[in-house]
Design a protein around this motif. Structure first.
Motif, PDB file in Angstrom:
ATOM      1  N   GLN A  24    -142.015 -31.144  27.187  1.00 59.29           N
ATOM      2  CA  GLN A  24    -141.695 -32.581  27.145  1.00 59.29           C
ATOM      3  C   GLN A  24    -140.404 -32.932  27.890  1.00 59.29           C
ATOM      4  OE1 GLN A  24    -141.738 -33.434  22.999  1.00 59.29           O
ATOM      5  NE2 GLN A  24    -139.681 -32.665  22.597  1.00 59.29           N
ATOM      6  N   THR A 203    -152.576 -33.079  22.849  1.00 54.77           N
ATOM      7  CA  THR A 203    -151.118 -33.240  22.647  1.00 54.77           C
ATOM      8  C   THR A 203    -150.370 -32.067  23.289  1.00 54.77           C
ATOM      9  OG1 THR A 203    -151.169 -31.945  20.618  1.00 54.77           O
ATOM     10  CG2 THR A 203    -151.518 -34.336  20.387  1.00 54.77           C
ATOM     11  N   HIS A 205    -148.397 -30.176  21.666  1.00 55.41           N
ATOM     12  CA  HIS A 205    -148.541 -29.077  20.706  1.00 55.41           C
ATOM     13  C   HIS A 205    -149.823 -28.298  20.976  1.00 55.41           C
ATOM     14  CE1 HIS A 205    -145.224 -28.986  17.862  1.00 55.41           C
ATOM     15  NE2 HIS A 205    -145.088 -30.283  18.122  1.00 55.41           N
TER      16      HIS A 205
END
Ligand code: SAM
Ligand code: SF4
Ligand code: FES
Length: 346
Positions: A24, A203, A205
């Protein structure tokens, strides 16, 4: 240096949260690429392995929502190459200096054990390594292909998010996909897998978990690529996968699986000109030039904007050779099996 990149380069281990933090962080991309390029040089060297890709059938019994080959797409012009045509392409691949052919198709059950093993024996006589990428088959079928000479198998997990997988690949089970991969491993194949980047609902994750899954499987090859929406599929209006995120994933894969063979894939170049050269300098060490000829290239329409559809295999060989030279690397002359220099001491 970012502390997680330093840790990854030194130990080849990161936790899920550490992976997410790097994925990110918009400023991590350059440093990740430099670190991954160092690890690539140390573990797999500067040779780039070229694998000649033969797209031998676009007929598929599955219905993956993102793929143009899905069975419910009436717009695609279907084709299936004959054994003689496939052998001819394999012969040409050999003449371009490729040491491996990758036989890829939709899940086309016409290619039974009998049909395929006959073909594999004949290709093996040409002294080529063989990679198969035909989708899900039974343990017995995988065993028969291996005995007939297949060396490697590519089966992307696509995503390790079970719910997302089963939503995007209707009628398919995540459990079976995983057990196919473990079966291939047990049979002694070099196992290739990978994921799509930018699936709707995916996502960071989930991408981090994909990397940890590849580590757990000790994958020999990992091919990843951005989702390219296809207008003739239910994902027509999905967003394209992000190039920079794809590049970061490649770098993280190199850091965490330092000996793996990692291709710079065609789909990346659909997003960005010269993507393969960028990715080869961010951790990758394999390219799969297309050896399929003529109109079949266009008809193997997974997604729009596929590169090289108007080029001949000879042009691709020349083009990719030039790109490799331009970045100070060279075309490896061996069959390019996965190296095992570290014996997993990391
Ligand atoms: N049928 C086999 C299978 O699914 O494993 C092999 C051939 S399949 C066409 C090869 C890969 O194409 C899939 O694993 C998937 O990740 C990728 N693919 C399909 N549709 C795509 C799209 N729209 N954008 C990017 N990659 C796509
Ligand atoms: Fe068929 Fe593979 Fe496309 Fe799924 S990804 S529809 S199994 S060719
Ligand atoms: Fe096909 Fe460049 S690789 S033309």
């Amino acid at each position: 240096m970012n502390k997680y990149i330093e840790k990854a380069e030194r130990t080849h281990k990161l936790t899920e949260d550490e992976l997410v933090s790097l994925l990110q962080d918009p400023s991590s991309s350059g440093e990740l690429a430099i670190s991954a390029d160092r690890v690539r040089a140390k573990y797999v060297g500067s040779g780039i392995h070229l694998r000649g890709l033969i797209e031998f059938s676009n007929i598929c019994r599955q219905n993956c929502l993102y793929c143009g080959l899905r069975r419910d797409n009436p717009k695609i012009e279907r084709y299936r190459l004959s054994e003689a045509e496939i052998l001819e392409l394999a012969k040409k691949a050999k003449s371009y200096g490729y040491k491996t052919v990758v036989l890829q198709s939709g899940e086309d059950i016409y290619f039974s054990v009998k049909v395929l093993t006959n073909l594999l024996y004949k290709i093996k006589e040409m002294d080529l390594a063989i990679t198969l990428s035909l989708g899900e088959r039974s343990l017995d079928e995988y065993r028969a292909f291996k005995q007939a000479g297949a060396d490697r198998y590519l089966l992307r997990i696509e995503t390790t998010d079970k719910n997302l997988y089963e939503q995007l690949d209707p009628g398919m089970s995540f459990k079976n996909r995983k057990s196919c991969l473990w079966n291939l491993k047990e049979l002694g194949y070099e196992v290739g897998t990978g994921c799509l980047i930018g699936l709707p609902g995916q996502t960071l994750h989930s991408l981090a978990q994909d990397i940890l899954f590849f580590q757990q499987l000790d994958a020999d090859m990992i091919g990843i690529g951005p989702l390219i929406p296809n207008m003739d599929t239910p994902l027509a209006f999905a967003a394209k996968g992000d190039f920079d995120l794809t590049k970061k994933m490649v770098s993280l894969l190199r850091l965490l699986l330092p000996e793996a063979n990692i291709p710079a894939t065609t789909a990346m170049e659909t997003l960005k000109a010269d993507a393969r050269v960028i990715i080869l300098q961010a951790g990758a060490n394999v390219v799969m030039p297309n050896v399929t000829e003529g109109d079949y290239r266009r008809k193997y329409a997974l997604y729009p904007g596929k590169i090289c559809v108007a080029d001949t295999p000879a042009q691709c060989r020349c083009c990719i050779g030039g790109k490799i030279k331009s970045i100070g690397r060279y075309v490896a002359q061996d069959k390019g099996f996965r190296s095992h220099i570290s014996t997993r001491s990391y």
